[in-house]
Design a protein around this motif. Structure first.
Motif, PDB file in Angstrom:
ATOM      1  N   VAL A 198      -8.580  -3.500   1.541  1.00 26.31           N
ATOM      2  CA  VAL A 198      -7.946  -4.653   2.167  1.00 26.31           C
ATOM      3  C   VAL A 198      -9.044  -5.606   2.625  1.00 26.31           C
ATOM      4  O   VAL A 198     -10.049  -5.185   3.212  1.00 26.31           O
ATOM      5  N   LEU A 199      -8.863  -6.888   2.338  1.00 30.59           N
ATOM      6  CA  LEU A 199      -9.823  -7.914   2.750  1.00 30.59           C
ATOM      7  C   LEU A 199      -9.138  -8.869   3.720  1.00 30.59           C
ATOM      8  O   LEU A 199      -8.109  -9.470   3.385  1.00 30.59           O
ATOM      9  N   ARG A 200      -9.710  -9.001   4.934  1.00 27.58           N
ATOM     10  CA  ARG A 200      -9.120  -9.856   5.968  1.00 27.58           C
ATOM     11  C   ARG A 200     -10.034 -11.034   6.286  1.00 27.58           C
ATOM     12  O   ARG A 200     -11.253 -10.945   6.152  1.00 27.58           O
ATOM     13  N   ASP A 201      -9.409 -12.107   6.764  1.00 26.48           N
ATOM     14  CA  ASP A 201     -10.174 -13.284   7.175  1.00 26.48           C
ATOM     15  C   ASP A 201     -10.807 -13.086   8.541  1.00 26.48           C
ATOM     16  O   ASP A 201     -11.844 -13.676   8.845  1.00 26.48           O
ATOM     17  N   GLN A 202     -10.168 -12.276   9.374  1.00 29.29           N
ATOM     18  CA  GLN A 202     -10.691 -12.031  10.710  1.00 29.29           C
ATOM     19  C   GLN A 202     -10.340 -10.614  11.171  1.00 29.29           C
ATOM     20  O   GLN A 202      -9.439  -9.988  10.625  1.00 29.29           O
ATOM     21  N   ILE A 230       0.838  -1.204   0.000  1.00 34.08           N
ATOM     22  CA  ILE A 230       0.000   0.000   0.000  1.00 34.08           C
ATOM     23  C   ILE A 230       0.870   1.251   0.000  1.00 34.08           C
ATOM     24  O   ILE A 230       0.627   2.201  -0.759  1.00 34.08           O
ATOM     25  N   ALA A 231       1.889   1.257   0.857  1.00 33.90           N
ATOM     26  CA  ALA A 231       2.786   2.411   0.918  1.00 33.90           C
ATOM     27  C   ALA A 231       3.491   2.634  -0.416  1.00 33.90           C
ATOM     28  O   ALA A 231       3.661   3.774  -0.864  1.00 33.90           O
ATOM     29  N   ASP A 287     -10.964  -1.158   4.904  1.00 35.04           N
ATOM     30  CA  ASP A 287     -10.431  -2.407   5.462  1.00 35.04           C
ATOM     31  C   ASP A 287     -11.631  -3.257   5.855  1.00 35.04           C
ATOM     32  O   ASP A 287     -12.400  -2.883   6.739  1.00 35.04           O
ATOM     33  N   ILE A 288     -11.785  -4.400   5.174  1.00 34.39           N
ATOM     34  CA  ILE A 288     -13.010  -5.195   5.279  1.00 34.39           C
ATOM     35  C   ILE A 288     -12.682  -6.556   5.879  1.00 34.39           C
ATOM     36  O   ILE A 288     -11.672  -7.175   5.547  1.00 34.39           O
ATOM     37  N   ASP A 340      -3.662   3.852   7.679  1.00 30.51           N
ATOM     38  CA  ASP A 340      -2.664   4.927   7.815  1.00 30.51           C
ATOM     39  C   ASP A 340      -1.685   4.923   6.643  1.00 30.51           C
ATOM     40  O   ASP A 340      -1.161   5.974   6.259  1.00 30.51           O
ATOM     41  N   ALA A 341      -1.459   3.744   6.056  1.00 30.30           N
ATOM     42  CA  ALA A 341      -0.538   3.645   4.915  1.00 30.30           C
ATOM     43  C   ALA A 341      -1.173   4.154   3.621  1.00 30.30           C
ATOM     44  O   ALA A 341      -0.464   4.406   2.646  1.00 30.30           O
TER      45      ALA A 341
END
Length: 261
Positions: free
Chosen positions: A85-89, A71-72, A106-107, A100-101
């Motif tokens: 951003v896709l997260r598992d948890q 991302i940066a 953020d999902i 912040d980056a």
């Protein structure tokens, strides 16, 4: 109003092969056209995102240890694309680092392709200066969620390609958008690349449809010579000074022949 999902390109970073297959399937069902990228994309291929018509194409990254670095790197290169951003948890600390980056969202999964599309639509329209899900310009109401536009309160039927081109002009409103930006946004990743004259042909068709439905016969899409196109009602100074809409002159459109993709 009809509601159709036009095909939208998305860059997908998911290095886990077992997760990639399922995510690709979900995106395809929601009429995304995903382009899977690897670490090499962030290190060597970011100049692609600098092309004029590529700035609205989102980048979706999985919850991988290197995503903050990626991302940066994207933002440092001048990339203005929506980054999600896709997260598992749930991981509040990691989410804060990603945001912040430079991430826009953020999902926590699982997430449907349609929900993802709505999130991207919101980010994209705000980037272009539109807080609401639609914009009213003269007789035209343009929507940013995949619906056909309205003209004088009535839905105007557009083909999928016409809608994709119209949305690029509507997103830019009231600013001018260049033909090259429209072409790159609509055809930039297509296997078959038609001549850019195809944009003029499609816009001629859209203008004719708007003109036929507008009470004042106003096509609303202006050609700004040497710059591109602009969505705006046609106005003139009347005898008393105020600005007034131009009545229809019932001018005919000469539709050029071209091979349409």
């Amino acid at each position: 109003m009809s509601h159709r999902e036009s095909v939208v390109h998305i860059y997908l970073y998911e290095p886990r092969s077992n997760a990639l297959a399922g995510l690709l399937s979900e995106l395809n069902e929601a009429h995304w056209e995903p382009v899977a990228v690897t670490d090499d994309f962030f290190e060597r291929q970011l100049d692609l995102l600098g092309s004029e018509g590529y700035a609205d194409r989102p980048v979706l990254l999985s919850g991988h240890p290197r995503i903050v670095e990626h991302i940066a790197r994207l933002r440092k290169s001048g990339c203005r694309n929506p980054i999600l951003v896709l997260r598992d948890q749930r991981d509040p600390e990691a989410a804060m680092e990603a945001l912040d980056a430079g991430a826009d969202d953020d999902i926590v999964g699982p997430v449907t392709g349609l929900e993802l599309r709505s999130r991207v639509n919101a980010i994209t329209r705000r980037f272009h200066g539109h807080a609401a899900a639609s914009v009213h310009i003269g007789d035209v109401t343009a929507y940013f969620d995949g619906r056909d536009p309205d003209v004088a309160g009535q839905p105007m039927k557009l083909s999928q390609r016409e809608l994709a081109i119209f949305q690029q002009i509507a997103l830019a409103a009231p600013r001018v958008v260049s033909k090259s930006r429209i072409y790159d946004a609509v055809y930039g990743m297509a296997e078959e690349q038609p001549f850019d004259k195809v944009i003029d042909v499609y816009i001629c068709r859209i203008r004719k449809k708007i003109e036929e439905m507008s009470p004042l016969g106003d096509p609303h899409i202006r050609t700004i010579r040497g710059r591109g196109y602009k969505l705006a009602p046609e106005i003139v100074e009347n005898a008393d000074g105020p600005v007034a809409l131009r009545p229809s002159d019932h001018s005919e459109h000469k539709v050029q022949k071209a091979q349409l993709g």
